[in-house]
Design an enzyme around this catalytic site. Structure first.
Site, PDB file in Angstrom:
ATOM      1  N   HIS A  55       0.865  -1.171   0.000  1.00 30.75           N
ATOM      2  CA  HIS A  55       0.000   0.000   0.000  1.00 30.75           C
ATOM      3  C   HIS A  55       0.911   1.233   0.000  1.00 30.75           C
ATOM      4  O   HIS A  55       2.110   1.129   0.317  1.00 30.75           O
ATOM      5  CB  HIS A  55      -0.881  -0.033   1.253  1.00 30.75           C
ATOM      6  CG  HIS A  55      -2.066  -0.948   1.130  1.00 30.75           C
ATOM      7  ND1 HIS A  55      -3.138  -0.909   1.986  1.00 30.75           N
ATOM      8  CD2 HIS A  55      -2.365  -1.907   0.222  1.00 30.75           C
ATOM      9  CE1 HIS A  55      -4.030  -1.802   1.622  1.00 30.75           C
ATOM     10  NE2 HIS A  55      -3.595  -2.434   0.552  1.00 30.75           N
ATOM     11  N   GLU A  94       1.253   3.823   1.951  1.00 25.48           N
ATOM     12  CA  GLU A  94       1.890   4.190   3.215  1.00 25.48           C
ATOM     13  C   GLU A  94       2.996   3.195   3.571  1.00 25.48           C
ATOM     14  O   GLU A  94       4.038   3.578   4.120  1.00 25.48           O
ATOM     15  CB  GLU A  94       0.849   4.234   4.341  1.00 25.48           C
ATOM     16  CG  GLU A  94      -0.291   5.228   4.109  1.00 25.48           C
ATOM     17  CD  GLU A  94      -1.470   4.618   3.335  1.00 25.48           C
ATOM     18  OE1 GLU A  94      -1.277   3.670   2.534  1.00 25.48           O
ATOM     19  OE2 GLU A  94      -2.601   5.109   3.539  1.00 25.48           O
ATOM     20  N   CYS A 105      -2.194  -0.097   7.160  1.00 23.74           N
ATOM     21  CA  CYS A 105      -1.340   1.098   7.226  1.00 23.74           C
ATOM     22  C   CYS A 105      -1.526   1.829   8.555  1.00 23.74           C
ATOM     23  O   CYS A 105      -0.567   2.353   9.127  1.00 23.74           O
ATOM     24  CB  CYS A 105      -1.634   1.994   6.032  1.00 23.74           C
ATOM     25  SG  CYS A 105      -1.372   1.110   4.468  1.00 23.74           S
TER      26      CYS A 105
END
Lengths: 145, 145
Positions: free
Chosen positions: B50, B52, B80
């Site tokens: 992802h 992040e 995240c």
């Protein structure tokens, strides 16, 4: 030892042999390991490669996780528990939680079944590591002073 | 647009140009970007990257996160948010949460300050992507039927 926890423990020992943090994990579906991994913070200089994250990464794009079980030698932290909850893994089996309480409550609040095998072999390996490398362990769980 | 959110949005657009999911993030300390990243599920065939997570990975072994701010074009999911809570990042600024409510409550329950800029540019980019690629988006957030 449970066969799959044995595989996770093998990953943990491999990490230790590489100079890393001895935590291992496997992802199981239909009685077969579909992903395995271990903590690679030291090996790859990568803060997000906790054992469970490395395992999920190595499993690849599984798609649906509803029939998967994640085995880890240690109770998952919030990062790894967050992955479990977000991806909908319904069951987590851990080797121990004596050295790290982790995010068990968070997992259970989100409907994840958590089984703690409380295995001496897992407890001892982690206990020894934390005594040997306390700063590295604190770094791994975001607990540096 | 806020300078750092502008950098995160640039990451999101880079992902879209690569055929990926348009979410970007930057990690900021002392007024400087110390890590940047974007969702790479498609690009690397990697379910844990992802935006992040990619950003935290690229930032490297930061050690202490107590003076860091994480910027993301979209409200973080549990994966995240789990990283934010575990590593002790005290502040998260997001571009929007209209397309994905994410784990704001979880972040706030753990003392993380969450600021939602609710930016039209971020909302539109993500809205268009979800309309175009609903299955890919569901895969990314563990919501495949």
């Amino acid at each position: 030892m449970d066969r799959f926890m044995g595989e996770a423990a093998r990953e943990a020992r491999a990490s230790l042999a590489e100079g890393g943090i001895p935590i291992g994990a496997v992802l199981v579906r239909d009685g077969a390991v579909i992903g395995r991994g271990h903590n690679r913070r030291v090996q790859e200089d990568d803060p997000i490669l906790h054992a469970e994250i490395d395992c999920l990464r190595n499993a690849g794009r599984v798609g649906r996780y509803g029939d998967c079980v994640l085995y880890s030698t240690l109770m998952p932290c919030y990062l790894c528990a967050g992955a479990v909850v977000q991806f909908g893994i319904p069951r987590v089996v851990v080797g121990e939680s004596a050295n790290f309480a982790g995010a068990r409550d968070f997992l259970e609040e989100h409907g994840v079944e958590v089984v703690d095998l409380d295995l001496l072999a897992c407890r001892e390996m982690m206990h020894r590591f934390i005594l040997d490398r306390p700063t590295l362990w604190d770094e791994d769980i975001g607990a540096l002073e």
